[in-house]
Scaffold this active site. Structure first.
Site, PDB file in Angstrom:
ATOM      1  NE  ARG A 176       9.164  -0.297   7.089  1.00 13.72           N
ATOM      2  CZ  ARG A 176       9.398  -0.477   8.562  1.00 13.72           C
ATOM      3  NH1 ARG A 176      10.232   0.468   9.081  1.00 13.72           N
ATOM      4  NH2 ARG A 176       8.439  -1.009   9.231  1.00 13.72           N
ATOM      5  CD  GLU A 192       4.220   4.073   8.576  1.00 13.18           C
ATOM      6  OE1 GLU A 192       3.541   3.786   9.839  1.00 13.18           O
ATOM      7  OE2 GLU A 192       4.505   3.075   8.087  1.00 13.18           O
ATOM      8  CG  MET A 252       0.383   2.223   7.587  1.00  7.72           C
ATOM      9  SD  MET A 252       0.298   0.474   7.078  1.00  7.72           S
ATOM     10  CE  MET A 252       0.112  -0.108   9.061  1.00  7.72           C
ATOM     11  CB  ILE A 261      -1.158   0.253   1.274  1.00  8.23           C
ATOM     12  CG1 ILE A 261      -0.158  -0.176   2.311  1.00  8.23           C
ATOM     13  CG2 ILE A 261      -1.805  -1.022   1.085  1.00  8.23           C
ATOM     14  CD1 ILE A 261      -1.005   0.222   3.517  1.00  8.23           C
ATOM     15  CG  ASP A 262       4.251   1.549   2.291  1.00  6.41           C
ATOM     16  OD1 ASP A 262       3.024   1.802   3.110  1.00  6.41           O
ATOM     17  OD2 ASP A 262       5.376   1.034   3.069  1.00  6.41           O
ATOM     18  CE1 TYR A 273      -0.543  -3.011  11.958  1.00  5.98           C
ATOM     19  CE2 TYR A 273      -1.195  -1.692  13.728  1.00  5.98           C
ATOM     20  CZ  TYR A 273      -0.379  -2.338  13.188  1.00  5.98           C
ATOM     21  OH  TYR A 273       0.923  -2.401  13.653  1.00  5.98           O
TER      22      TYR A 273
END
Length: 431
Positions: free
Chosen positions: A179, A237, A177, A132-133, A297
């Site tokens: 990373r 995030e 989200m 999903i990133d 989540y």
């Protein structure tokens, strides 16, 4: 008879079941027996063959409607040692798997690549990119599956928060989200029309926490100068990994996963930033209510929207077709409506040996348009004396003090124009 295994690694993403189902149906229709490998590489590493089970058309024909993973998922890393890789290969050989489709992000793709190398041609491996990133090294207009559904769900959440913020005169800091790259945060913020969105790509690395705090405080003050006490800011995030470690107490001791990544969920980033921004505003005599909210989540196991259902069924079909026809060691992609196999060697960084990461291109018109709609301090705010006076009044400061305090935020923006299409506007015909 050659058998095809299907395995899912990394974190959940909407559309996993669509890939599993489409690949299983395509392979079974060609007379190939399909086996589902449960929980990623976890049991293969341990030599356990009991977690490898048959997949039939009946088992998989309708699973594409649902989120999650029918085969489970894990972040187990078989590349930690040659012994682990060898044990994986031995376990696969014991159940007769000579073809393996892996579904996952950059870590799973790396593991798939290393597994194929270690097999010396005995195991054919193809990888279906899932995250999903949206950060795998593909062309900018090619999405990774799960991203569109995650953005869709995220936008619905932010839309509701925007109404609540206006109704209750408060601010929300929403941590999305992502990373390393800020695609999901930017996609949610831009589509929802959030007040502002911050992604790590716009800052130099490392970035002082104070810069993040001042950027948010500046947006709140600008909103206040316009008579509004509410707003929603979306934060990627991944900013956590770009902030100076000394600025966030305890960051050095945060637990890491099997691939060495900081478990970002254990860093209460939203509340850290919230407290710092409220403290900064309090220094100016301004009290505001800020609520921190994580979007993570909630979006990972959502049922896929039609875009991802269709997209992932195509990817699963192509993965099975390609590997059955003898293909190996590629990432499966659909580009401009056509199947394009991308060799592992082309997407790996020769320096790190890992997959390249696709970051948000802040020089693109897509980003510049998003930025132009955000409410944040700009060079014009400091050049326009009336606007500067209005901002200074909202902050209970003199214009000179406001410039001295926040002017540094727009210095780089003043040098690099953020105007969309500034260099690519077509020449209009003259009449």
């Amino acid at each position: 008879m050659s058998k095809l295994g299907i395995l899912v690694g990394g974190g959940p993403a909407p559309g996993i079941n669509s890939v599993i189902g489409a690949a299983a149906i395509r392979a079974t229709s060609s007379g190939v027996e399909v086996l589902g490998v449960h929980d990623g590489f976890k049991w293969l590493i341990e030599g356990d063959t009991t977690r490898v089970t048959p997949l039939s058309i009946t088992d998989t024909s309708r699973i594409h409607f649902r989120g999650g993973s029918a085969l489970g998922i894990s972040r187990a890393n078989p590349t930690k040692s040659p012994e682990m890789l060898a044990r994986c290969l031995t376990t696969l050989d014991r159940v007769g798997i000579s073809m393996l489709i892996t579904i996952g992000g950059d870590d799973t793709c790396y593991s798939a690549s290393e597994l194929a190398k270690a097999s010396h041609g005995q195991l054919r491996v193809v990888h279906v990119p899932k995250t999903i990133d949206n950060d795998l090294d593909l062309p900018q207009d090619v999405y990774t599956f799960g991203f569109q559904t995650a953005r869709h769900i995220g936008v619905e959440i932010v839309k509701n928060l925007m109404v609540d913020a206006k109704t209750t005169s408060r601010w929300y800091f929403v941590v999305a989200m992502g990373r390393k790259a800020g695609h999901l945060a930017l996609g949610i913020g831009k589509a929802a029309g959030a007040t502002l969105t911050l992604v790590s790509e716009e800052f130099e690395n490392p970035v002082p926490l104070a810069t993040i705090v001042d950027t948010l405080a500046g947006g709140i003050l600008k909103r206040l100068s316009q008579g509004r006490t509410d707003g929603v800011a979306v934060l990627a995030e991944g900013l956590v990994e770009h902030i100076c470690p000394s600025d966030i107490e305890g960051l050095e001791g945060v637990e890491r996963d099997a691939h060495g990544h900081i478990r970002i969920a254990e860093v209460d980033f939203g509340n850290i930033v919230k407290a710092a921004v409220q403290s900064r505003l309090a220094e100016m005599g301004i009290k505001t209510t800020v609520i921190s909210k994580n979007i993570g989540y909630e979006v990972r196991c959502a049922d896929p929207i039609p875009f991802d259902m269709e997209y992932t069924r195509d990817l699963g079909y192509c993965a099975a077709h390609y590997i059955i026809e003898g293909g190996t060691q590629v990432l499966i992609s659909i580009q401009r409506g056509h199947f394009v196999p991308v060799p592992f060697s082309r997407i790996m960084d020769p320096v790190t040996g890992r997959m390249r990461v696709r970051m948000v291109d802040i020089s693109s018109d897509r980003y510049k348009i998003a930025r132009s709609y955000m409410l944040r301090l700009t060079p014009n705010d400091f050049e326009d004396r009336t606007e500067l006076a209005r901002l200074a009044q909202a902050a209970n400061m003199t214009p000179a003090n406001f410039r001295a305090r926040f002017g540094y935020l727009v210095e780089s923006e003043a040098q690099n124009s953020m105007t969309p299409m500034s260099d690519s506007r077509p020449q209009l015909p003259q009449f």
